[in-house]
Design an enzyme around this catalytic site. Structure first.
Site, PDB file in Angstrom:
ATOM      1  N   TRP A 126      35.323   1.023  26.010  1.00 32.87           N
ATOM      2  CA  TRP A 126      35.664  -0.403  26.075  1.00 32.87           C
ATOM      3  C   TRP A 126      34.938  -1.079  27.238  1.00 32.87           C
ATOM      4  CZ3 TRP A 126      41.049  -1.897  24.104  1.00 32.87           C
ATOM      5  CH2 TRP A 126      41.307  -3.265  24.248  1.00 32.87           C
ATOM      6  N   ILE A 127      34.863  -0.409  28.381  1.00 29.28           N
ATOM      7  CA  ILE A 127      34.326  -1.035  29.591  1.00 29.28           C
ATOM      8  C   ILE A 127      32.827  -1.282  29.491  1.00 29.28           C
ATOM      9  CG2 ILE A 127      33.668   0.997  30.954  1.00 29.28           C
ATOM     10  CD1 ILE A 127      35.799  -1.979  32.194  1.00 29.28           C
ATOM     11  N   ALA A 157      44.680   5.482  40.064  1.00 31.33           N
ATOM     12  CA  ALA A 157      45.169   6.844  40.224  1.00 31.33           C
ATOM     13  C   ALA A 157      44.904   7.370  41.635  1.00 31.33           C
ATOM     14  CB  ALA A 157      44.518   7.762  39.195  1.00 31.33           C
ATOM     15  N   ARG A 158      44.249   6.557  42.484  1.00 36.50           N
ATOM     16  CA  ARG A 158      44.142   6.911  43.910  1.00 36.50           C
ATOM     17  C   ARG A 158      45.451   6.575  44.613  1.00 36.50           C
ATOM     18  NH1 ARG A 158      39.363   4.277  47.014  1.00 36.50           N
ATOM     19  NH2 ARG A 158      39.906   5.956  48.467  1.00 36.50           N
ATOM     20  N   ARG A 201      43.130  13.794  40.612  1.00 41.37           N
ATOM     21  CA  ARG A 201      42.971  13.129  39.313  1.00 41.37           C
ATOM     22  C   ARG A 201      41.762  13.639  38.535  1.00 41.37           C
ATOM     23  NH1 ARG A 201      40.553   7.110  40.872  1.00 41.37           N
ATOM     24  NH2 ARG A 201      39.069   7.848  42.429  1.00 41.37           N
ATOM     25  N   ASP A 224      36.525 -14.469  28.118  1.00 42.40           N
ATOM     26  CA  ASP A 224      36.445 -15.745  27.394  1.00 42.40           C
ATOM     27  C   ASP A 224      36.285 -15.470  25.902  1.00 42.40           C
ATOM     28  OD1 ASP A 224      33.532 -15.901  26.525  1.00 42.40           O
ATOM     29  OD2 ASP A 224      33.216 -15.748  28.687  1.00 42.40           O
ATOM     30  N   HIS A 250      32.569 -11.314  20.392  1.00 39.93           N
ATOM     31  CA  HIS A 250      31.490 -10.326  20.337  1.00 39.93           C
ATOM     32  C   HIS A 250      32.078  -8.912  20.372  1.00 39.93           C
ATOM     33  CE1 HIS A 250      27.603  -8.460  20.894  1.00 39.93           C
ATOM     34  NE2 HIS A 250      28.048  -7.857  21.992  1.00 39.93           N
ATOM     35  N   ARG A 256      33.866  -3.866  17.610  1.00 37.25           N
ATOM     36  CA  ARG A 256      34.920  -2.850  17.681  1.00 37.25           C
ATOM     37  C   ARG A 256      35.936  -2.937  16.553  1.00 37.25           C
ATOM     38  NH1 ARG A 256      32.226   0.733  20.622  1.00 37.25           N
ATOM     39  NH2 ARG A 256      31.600  -0.090  22.667  1.00 37.25           N
TER      40      ARG A 256
END
Length: 302
Positions: free
Chosen positions: A110-111, A123-124, A197, A213, A219, A224
């Site tokens: 996704w990123i 997770a830190r 972790r 936005d 897009h 996806r």
């Protein structure tokens, strides 16, 4: 779907509170605000905030293009014109902020859409929950022989059972070791959370706030929510599609028509199509297209 008691209490409080506003609101989106919609076995999508509606798209377009839009008689027609001609800026006037709970391997896919603002659970600082994505047996398939990115034939029942046992066992074992390494607060010789972790599997769940936005959201959805997308990210996109359809119905209708339901042809493909419409028989060798492009072209028109 797994909501913590604190998250559930927050949702109930927010949905019970009403605040007067002078800004434009979307009745369709107001119905979705703060609700959590389940995705996969422990994930969810929920709307935290939004800005704008179909009218905001038109307002921005008429400022941008002035007299050039006067021939468009209504907002829906204008939005379809903007979508048809790839005028993206007016769609950027609308924004959506989501709270998403998703497996880490889905989050890493996704990123790759780098056009949003993201803040992920740390997770830190905090300890991740013992929650893992375990696929349904029907989602387990062999590697595709024609697509290096995709799945092929479903696994046999025996193979599926073996894979599920491995996934569950590895996830549990890794989390046990994670808990062992971080120990209890104040204990000696325990490992820092930021190091512990790294032993966690990619199917553990994470959470983030994701603000984007409308132009870049559409897009994301075009790629996806497509049938060729990986199942585990596609189901999130499909859930978001339902929300967007209620938020900006005219824009989403145009998006479905021109992006999800439409197709883009190369100059060579368009030339071949024109020749075919005139009754000419055209072969792949005569088309000037590669075998792959020809196959894709034929799948569109056959």
């Amino acid at each position: 779907m797994s909501l913590t008691p604190d998250q559930q209490a927050e949702i109930e409080t927010l949905r019970a509170t009403s605040t007067p506003t002078l800004r434009a609101v979307s009745a369709g989106m107001e119905a979705h605000l703060y609700k959590a919609y389940p995705v996969l076995d422990h994930g969810f999508v929920r709307v935290i905030d939004y800005m704008g509606d179909d009218a905001a798209i038109c307002q921005a377009a008429r400022v941008s293009y002035g007299k050039g839009t006067k021939s468009v008689q209504n907002d829906e027609g204008l939005i379809r014109y903007l979508m048809r001609h790839w005028h993206s800026t007016p769609f950027e006037m609308c924004e959506l902020k989501l709270h998403v709970k998703l497996p880490v391997f889905v989050a890493r896919q996704w990123i790759r859409h780098r056009t949003a603002n993201v803040n992920e659970y740390s997770a830190r600082y905090s300890i991740l929950d013992r929650e893992f994505y375990i696929p349904q047996p029907e989602q387990l398939a062999a590697q595709s022989v024609i697509n290096n990115q995709g799945r092929g034939e479903p696994l046999s029942a025996q193979a599926s059972e073996r894979v599920l046992e491995i996934l569950k066992g590895d996830a549990a074992r890794c989390y046990d070791h994670y808990e062992e390494m971080i120990g209890k607060e104040g204990e000696p010789d325990t490992l820092a959370r930021e190091l512990a972790r790294m032993n966690l599997p990619a199917n553990i769940y994470t959470q983030w706030y994701w603000k984007v936005d409308l132009h870049n959201l559409l897009h994301f959805l075009r790629l996806r929510a497509d049938s060729h997308a990986q199942y585990e990210i596609r189901v999130y996109a499909e859930e978001i599609c339902k929300v967007v359809a209620d938020w900006v119905p005219a824009a989403y209708s145009a998006f479905e028509d021109y992006r999800m339901g439409g197709a883009t042809l190369s100059g060579k493909a368009l030339d071949v199509l024109k020749r075919m419409l005139k009754g000419e028989a055209v072969s792949q060798e005569e088309s000037g297209m590669s075998k792959g492009e020809w196959r894709e072209f034929r799948s569109l028109i056959d």
